[in-house]
Scaffold this motif. Structure first.
Motif, PDB file in Angstrom:
ATOM      1  N   CYS A  90      15.881  22.850   6.164  1.00 23.87           N
ATOM      2  CA  CYS A  90      16.633  23.541   5.104  1.00 23.87           C
ATOM      3  C   CYS A  90      17.774  22.665   4.597  1.00 23.87           C
ATOM      4  O   CYS A  90      17.984  22.548   3.382  1.00 23.87           O
ATOM      5  CB  CYS A  90      17.182  24.878   5.620  1.00 23.87           C
ATOM      6  N   VAL A  91      18.502  22.050   5.503  1.00 22.38           N
ATOM      7  CA  VAL A  91      19.642  21.209   5.122  1.00 22.38           C
ATOM      8  C   VAL A  91      19.159  19.953   4.395  1.00 22.38           C
ATOM      9  O   VAL A  91      19.696  19.577   3.339  1.00 22.38           O
ATOM     10  CB  VAL A  91      20.470  20.819   6.362  1.00 22.38           C
ATOM     11  N   ILE A  92      18.141  19.300   4.933  1.00 24.30           N
ATOM     12  CA  ILE A  92      17.641  18.054   4.330  1.00 24.30           C
ATOM     13  C   ILE A  92      17.156  18.302   2.904  1.00 24.30           C
ATOM     14  O   ILE A  92      17.521  17.581   1.961  1.00 24.30           O
ATOM     15  CB  ILE A  92      16.511  17.449   5.184  1.00 24.30           C
ATOM     16  N   PHE A  93      16.324  19.335   2.738  1.00 19.24           N
ATOM     17  CA  PHE A  93      15.762  19.578   1.410  1.00 19.24           C
ATOM     18  C   PHE A  93      16.772  20.198   0.456  1.00 19.24           C
ATOM     19  O   PHE A  93      16.600  20.112  -0.763  1.00 19.24           O
ATOM     20  CB  PHE A  93      14.504  20.437   1.520  1.00 19.24           C
ATOM     21  N   CYS A  94      17.836  20.784   0.992  1.00 21.36           N
ATOM     22  CA  CYS A  94      18.942  21.242   0.147  1.00 21.36           C
ATOM     23  C   CYS A  94      19.551  20.056  -0.593  1.00 21.36           C
ATOM     24  O   CYS A  94      19.871  20.140  -1.781  1.00 21.36           O
ATOM     25  CB  CYS A  94      19.982  21.935   1.016  1.00 21.36           C
ATOM     26  N   PHE A  95      19.684  18.935   0.112  1.00 20.55           N
ATOM     27  CA  PHE A  95      20.212  17.715  -0.499  1.00 20.55           C
ATOM     28  C   PHE A  95      19.158  17.028  -1.368  1.00 20.55           C
ATOM     29  O   PHE A  95      19.447  16.594  -2.487  1.00 20.55           O
ATOM     30  CB  PHE A  95      20.706  16.745   0.578  1.00 20.55           C
ATOM     31  N   LEU A  96      17.932  16.936  -0.861  1.00 22.63           N
ATOM     32  CA  LEU A  96      16.893  16.219  -1.592  1.00 22.63           C
ATOM     33  C   LEU A  96      16.533  16.905  -2.908  1.00 22.63           C
ATOM     34  O   LEU A  96      16.132  16.238  -3.864  1.00 22.63           O
ATOM     35  CB  LEU A  96      15.644  16.087  -0.722  1.00 22.63           C
ATOM     36  N   TYR A  97      16.678  18.222  -2.958  1.00 23.56           N
ATOM     37  CA  TYR A  97      16.330  18.947  -4.186  1.00 23.56           C
ATOM     38  C   TYR A  97      17.120  18.408  -5.380  1.00 23.56           C
ATOM     39  O   TYR A  97      16.548  18.009  -6.395  1.00 23.56           O
ATOM     40  CB  TYR A  97      16.596  20.446  -4.012  1.00 23.56           C
ATOM     41  N   THR A  98      18.436  18.415  -5.272  1.00 20.64           N
ATOM     42  CA  THR A  98      19.277  17.987  -6.394  1.00 20.64           C
ATOM     43  C   THR A  98      19.276  16.482  -6.569  1.00 20.64           C
ATOM     44  O   THR A  98      19.235  15.976  -7.693  1.00 20.64           O
ATOM     45  CB  THR A  98      20.720  18.491  -6.195  1.00 20.64           C
ATOM     46  N   THR A  99      19.316  15.745  -5.461  1.00 21.06           N
ATOM     47  CA  THR A  99      19.488  14.300  -5.565  1.00 21.06           C
ATOM     48  C   THR A  99      18.214  13.557  -5.948  1.00 21.06           C
ATOM     49  O   THR A  99      18.282  12.445  -6.467  1.00 21.06           O
ATOM     50  CB  THR A  99      20.004  13.728  -4.225  1.00 21.06           C
ATOM     51  N   HIS A 100      17.051  14.160  -5.710  1.00 20.22           N
ATOM     52  CA  HIS A 100      15.815  13.421  -5.986  1.00 20.22           C
ATOM     53  C   HIS A 100      14.651  14.296  -6.459  1.00 20.22           C
ATOM     54  O   HIS A 100      14.098  14.083  -7.541  1.00 20.22           O
ATOM     55  CB  HIS A 100      15.384  12.649  -4.732  1.00 20.22           C
ATOM     56  N   LEU A 101      14.284  15.290  -5.661  1.00 17.81           N
ATOM     57  CA  LEU A 101      13.021  15.997  -5.889  1.00 17.81           C
ATOM     58  C   LEU A 101      12.991  16.802  -7.187  1.00 17.81           C
ATOM     59  O   LEU A 101      11.933  16.922  -7.816  1.00 17.81           O
ATOM     60  CB  LEU A 101      12.706  16.904  -4.694  1.00 17.81           C
ATOM     61  N   SER A 102      14.117  17.363  -7.597  1.00 15.23           N
ATOM     62  CA  SER A 102      14.127  18.118  -8.861  1.00 15.23           C
ATOM     63  C   SER A 102      13.922  17.200 -10.056  1.00 15.23           C
ATOM     64  O   SER A 102      13.488  17.642 -11.125  1.00 15.23           O
ATOM     65  CB  SER A 102      15.440  18.889  -9.017  1.00 15.23           C
ATOM     66  N   TYR A 103      14.197  15.904  -9.876  1.00 18.04           N
ATOM     67  CA  TYR A 103      14.046  14.933 -10.968  1.00 18.04           C
ATOM     68  C   TYR A 103      12.610  14.456 -11.127  1.00 18.04           C
ATOM     69  O   TYR A 103      12.275  13.795 -12.103  1.00 18.04           O
ATOM     70  CB  TYR A 103      14.965  13.726 -10.721  1.00 18.04           C
ATOM     71  N   ILE A 104      11.747  14.797 -10.162  1.00 18.07           N
ATOM     72  CA  ILE A 104      10.350  14.381 -10.259  1.00 18.07           C
ATOM     73  C   ILE A 104       9.418  15.597 -10.316  1.00 18.07           C
ATOM     74  O   ILE A 104       8.234  15.503  -9.992  1.00 18.07           O
ATOM     75  CB  ILE A 104       9.950  13.456  -9.092  1.00 18.07           C
ATOM     76  N   GLY A 105       9.968  16.752 -10.696  1.00 21.99           N
ATOM     77  CA  GLY A 105       9.149  17.931 -10.924  1.00 21.99           C
ATOM     78  C   GLY A 105       8.753  18.710  -9.690  1.00 21.99           C
ATOM     79  O   GLY A 105       7.827  19.527  -9.735  1.00 21.99           O
ATOM     80  N   MET A 106       9.462  18.494  -8.569  1.00 24.35           N
ATOM     81  CA  MET A 106       9.126  19.184  -7.331  1.00 24.35           C
ATOM     82  C   MET A 106       9.997  20.419  -7.082  1.00 24.35           C
ATOM     83  O   MET A 106       9.844  21.082  -6.054  1.00 24.35           O
ATOM     84  CB  MET A 106       9.280  18.221  -6.144  1.00 24.35           C
ATOM     85  N   GLY A 107      10.888  20.726  -7.997  1.00 23.80           N
ATOM     86  CA  GLY A 107      11.814  21.831  -7.791  1.00 23.80           C
ATOM     87  C   GLY A 107      11.124  23.163  -7.565  1.00 23.80           C
ATOM     88  O   GLY A 107      11.520  23.946  -6.683  1.00 23.80           O
ATOM     89  N   ASP A 108      10.088  23.440  -8.335  1.00 23.43           N
ATOM     90  CA  ASP A 108       9.403  24.724  -8.223  1.00 23.43           C
ATOM     91  C   ASP A 108       8.698  24.865  -6.875  1.00 23.43           C
ATOM     92  O   ASP A 108       8.672  25.957  -6.291  1.00 23.43           O
ATOM     93  CB  ASP A 108       8.396  24.874  -9.362  1.00 23.43           C
TER      94      ASP A 108
END
Length: 298
Positions: free
Chosen positions: A133-151
């Motif tokens: 939960c903590v790791i992906f909380c950071f990865l969401y904004t910093t990387h994954l949301s920028y490559i279309g993985m947010g949903d």
């Protein structure tokens, strides 16, 4: 509340940065998980303490995610003067980046402290869930949301993980029907992200943020918003096979609200007027969680 009156580092500034209206997104999956477990209390019993800890952990992680989003979207240049949504604390100068980084560290620590006692009820695997939960909380904004993985992350961490983990802490198991319900919950929460990304499609393109809506286009983004809400109610048919017909029937009220909001989204189409659709979607999301929970308890 007049944004121009907000003083740097004031309580009002921090309150807005925490985005209290988004806490319903953290509450709904835990609420549904608790209701599922309470409905099965005759088989497994029910303990209020882990339920409350799940709510506290979810709220703190949501605030943490909001702080991270505020900080790193500003650093990445995604929160500029062209932003159509609510103003953000770092971008407006209400909170300095270094202060926000400190707040992120504090809220992350508090969330971990709130979640740590859950190992008493769910075993050491709760540590692994908390770490993810903590790791992906950071990865969401910093990387994954920028490559279309947010949903994908929303469905996972606002649907599958919180619903199933909350149920598991009470029962020691996760059934196939609970998994289906968690997936439906994730779909409903994802409507909020979809309308947010639909509103910000032009700004995200300029900033190089390739959300799913940016990748698929505005028309497909609108249709997806409609389909995931409808899909959640279709998945709710599993309640008909588990002895909870009201948990299927009551959320059909949500479906009506969802379709009405979709039509409003199509009518407004572009601009800051979509903030009203965002507000309606947040309301619909909470109504869904409430209706499912009430249906389970009837």
């Amino acid at each position: 509340m007049e944004e121009k009156t907000i003083k740097p580092n004031s309580l009002k500034a921090w309150w807005l940065a925490a985005r209290p209206k988004t806490l319903s997104g953290a509450a709904v999956p835990v609420m549904i998980g608790v209701a599922l477990a309470y409905a099965d209390r005759a088989l497994y019993g029910f303990n209020i303490v882990p339920a409350l800890l799940c709510f506290l952990f979810a709220f703190l992680m949501q605030i943490d995610a909001n702080f991270i989003n505020d900080c790193f979207d500003y650093i990445n240049g995604n929160d500029d003067e062209t932003r159509l949504g609510p103003k953000r604390a770092c971008a407006q100068g209400w909170i300095k980046v270094e202060n926000m980084r400190y707040a992120i560290a504090v809220t992350t620590f508090l969330a971990c402290m709130a979640g740590f006692p859950l190992i008493i009820y769910g075993g050491t695997e709760m540590i692994l869930i908390g770490v993810f939960c903590v790791i992906f909380c950071f990865l969401y904004t910093t990387h994954l949301s920028y490559i279309g993985m947010g949903d994908v992350l929303v469905v996972l961490f606002f649907g599958i993980v919180p619903v199933c983990a909350t149920y598991y802490l009470q029962t020691g198991t996760v059934t196939s029907s609970v998994f289906v319900v968690s997936l439906a919950c994730g779909f409903v929460i994802d409507t909020l992200l979809l309308v947010n990304n639909y509103r910000d499609i032009d700004n995200d393109r300029r900033a190089g943020k390739c959300t799913l809506v940016v990748r698929l286009g505005a028309a497909a983004g609108r249709r997806m918003y409609l389909y995931v809400g409808v899909g959640a109610c279709v998945l709710g048919a599993c309640f008909l096979f588990t002895g909870h017909p009201f948990a299927f029937a009551l959320p059909l009220i949500y479906l009506v609200l969802h379709v009405v909001t979709y039509r409003k989204m199509v009518r407004i189409d572009k601009g800051s007027g979509l903030n009203a659709v965002l507000g309606d979607t947040a309301r619909n999301m909470f109504v869904y969680g409430l209706l499912v929970s009430v249906g389970l308890l009837l």
